[in-house]
Design a protein around this motif. Sequence first.
Motif, mmCIF file in Angstrom:
data_model
loop_
_atom_site.group_PDB
_atom_site.id
_atom_site.type_symbol
_atom_site.label_atom_id
_atom_site.label_comp_id
_atom_site.label_asym_id
_atom_site.label_seq_id
_atom_site.Cartn_x
_atom_site.Cartn_y
_atom_site.Cartn_z
ATOM 1 N N GLU A 72 55.086 46.832 135.382
ATOM 2 C CA GLU A 72 54.476 47.934 134.641
ATOM 3 C C GLU A 72 55.439 48.499 133.594
ATOM 4 O OE1 GLU A 72 53.543 50.805 137.618
ATOM 5 O OE2 GLU A 72 52.042 49.545 138.583
ATOM 6 N N GLN A 73 56.730 48.246 133.783
ATOM 7 C CA GLN A 73 57.753 48.772 132.881
ATOM 8 C C GLN A 73 58.027 47.839 131.701
ATOM 9 O OE1 GLN A 73 58.807 51.891 133.524
ATOM 10 N NE2 GLN A 73 57.439 51.762 135.273
ATOM 11 N N LEU A 74 57.339 46.710 131.667
ATOM 12 C CA LEU A 74 57.501 45.751 130.577
ATOM 13 C C LEU A 74 56.396 45.982 129.559
ATOM 14 C CD1 LEU A 74 59.017 43.271 129.486
ATOM 15 C CD2 LEU A 74 57.488 41.853 130.862
ATOM 16 N N VAL A 75 56.768 46.634 128.456
ATOM 17 C CA VAL A 75 55.794 46.990 127.426
ATOM 18 C C VAL A 75 56.321 46.533 126.074
ATOM 19 C CG1 VAL A 75 54.555 48.898 126.341
ATOM 20 C CG2 VAL A 75 55.071 49.001 128.783
ATOM 21 N N SER A 76 55.509 45.790 125.367
ATOM 22 C CA SER A 76 55.851 45.313 124.016
ATOM 23 C C SER A 76 57.200 44.601 123.984
ATOM 24 C CB SER A 76 55.865 46.481 123.027
ATOM 25 O OG SER A 76 54.606 47.097 122.984
ATOM 26 N N GLY A 77 57.443 43.766 124.977
ATOM 27 C CA GLY A 77 58.670 42.980 125.010
ATOM 28 C C GLY A 77 59.919 43.762 125.352
ATOM 29 N N LYS A 78 59.771 44.958 125.871
ATOM 30 C CA LYS A 78 60.908 45.805 126.257
ATOM 31 C C LYS A 78 60.736 46.247 127.704
ATOM 32 C CE LYS A 78 62.639 46.199 122.062
ATOM 33 N NZ LYS A 78 63.751 45.419 121.661
ATOM 34 N N LEU A 79 61.870 46.284 128.414
ATOM 35 C CA LEU A 79 61.877 46.781 129.785
ATOM 36 C C LEU A 79 62.391 48.199 129.806
ATOM 37 C CD1 LEU A 79 63.325 43.901 131.961
ATOM 38 C CD2 LEU A 79 61.202 45.116 132.375
ATOM 39 N N SER A 80 61.706 49.057 130.522
ATOM 40 C CA SER A 80 62.175 50.422 130.701
ATOM 41 C C SER A 80 62.620 50.583 132.153
ATOM 42 C CB SER A 80 61.058 51.414 130.390
ATOM 43 O OG SER A 80 61.474 52.717 130.723
ATOM 44 N N PHE A 81 63.830 51.064 132.324
ATOM 45 C CA PHE A 81 64.359 51.295 133.659
ATOM 46 C C PHE A 81 64.289 52.771 134.028
ATOM 47 C CE2 PHE A 81 66.049 47.216 132.486
ATOM 48 C CZ PHE A 81 66.021 46.491 133.658
ATOM 49 N N ASP A 82 63.717 53.571 133.155
ATOM 50 C CA ASP A 82 63.560 54.997 133.415
ATOM 51 C C ASP A 82 62.274 55.233 134.205
ATOM 52 O OD1 ASP A 82 65.820 55.436 131.853
ATOM 53 O OD2 ASP A 82 64.624 55.604 130.022
ATOM 54 N N HIS A 83 62.311 56.233 135.056
ATOM 55 C CA HIS A 83 61.124 56.668 135.806
ATOM 56 C C HIS A 83 60.511 55.557 136.653
ATOM 57 C CE1 HIS A 83 61.594 60.066 133.190
ATOM 58 N NE2 HIS A 83 61.354 59.331 132.136
ATOM 59 N N LYS A 116 69.393 45.777 135.464
ATOM 60 C CA LYS A 116 69.626 46.951 134.612
ATOM 61 C C LYS A 116 70.981 46.844 133.908
ATOM 62 C CE LYS A 116 69.493 51.967 134.553
ATOM 63 N NZ LYS A 116 69.244 53.195 135.315
ATOM 64 N N ASP A 117 72.006 46.381 134.622
ATOM 65 C CA ASP A 117 73.325 46.194 134.008
ATOM 66 C C ASP A 117 73.255 45.210 132.841
ATOM 67 O OD1 ASP A 117 74.412 47.949 135.848
ATOM 68 O OD2 ASP A 117 75.504 46.406 136.984
ATOM 69 N N ILE A 118 72.553 44.106 133.045
ATOM 70 C CA ILE A 118 72.411 43.089 131.989
ATOM 71 C C ILE A 118 71.623 43.646 130.807
ATOM 72 C CG2 ILE A 118 71.214 40.917 131.413
ATOM 73 C CD1 ILE A 118 73.745 40.309 132.867
ATOM 74 N N SER A 119 70.556 44.346 131.093
ATOM 75 C CA SER A 119 69.649 44.825 130.049
ATOM 76 C C SER A 119 70.193 46.018 129.269
ATOM 77 C CB SER A 119 68.304 45.190 130.676
ATOM 78 O OG SER A 119 67.369 45.524 129.693
ATOM 79 N N THR A 120 70.843 46.951 129.970
ATOM 80 C CA THR A 120 71.238 48.202 129.312
ATOM 81 C C THR A 120 72.738 48.383 129.155
ATOM 82 O OG1 THR A 120 71.375 49.488 131.366
ATOM 83 C CG2 THR A 120 69.205 49.339 130.300
ATOM 84 N N GLY A 121 73.519 47.524 129.821
ATOM 85 C CA GLY A 121 74.974 47.689 129.756
ATOM 86 C C GLY A 121 75.502 48.704 130.759
ATOM 87 N N SER A 122 74.633 49.165 131.663
ATOM 88 C CA SER A 122 75.106 50.081 132.700
ATOM 89 C C SER A 122 76.086 49.347 133.607
ATOM 90 C CB SER A 122 73.913 50.634 133.496
ATOM 91 O OG SER A 122 73.215 49.590 134.140
#
Length: 119
Positions: A45-56, A74-80
């Motif tokens: 559900e967090q995959l929208v328009s080719g982007k992943l959201s890790f928030d909420h 999340k580390d790979i995707s956002t650099g966390s």
Amino acid sequence: MKFKNAIHEKIFHRTIDKRQCSDYALLASLYLLTVDKALWQTMQEQLVSGKLSFDHVNLRDIGEFGYTLYCAAKDISTGSKHLSVCDLADKDLISPQLFELICNDMLICRYGIVILESE
């Protein structure tokens, strides 16, 4: 290139068939997120328009294995920085199977989808 099982491979390929393969970090994140069925049901559900959201994201029903996959993705995707090298080296924290999946993930992040075709 290894998958956890045939279900993981099927879900991953079905998911990336719809995605542009030039975003290696997205492909790598999808590889990890599709390992665990419950995690993927939460994250798709967090995959929208080719982007992943890790928030909420509600991770209430995700077990320890799924949570580790989530943190690595999340580390790979956002650099966390949820997982450290020490964490990866700890056999009590990261099982050999999970370590192998994370290593495969890093290969996808570096080389892209072409790595899936190599032995």
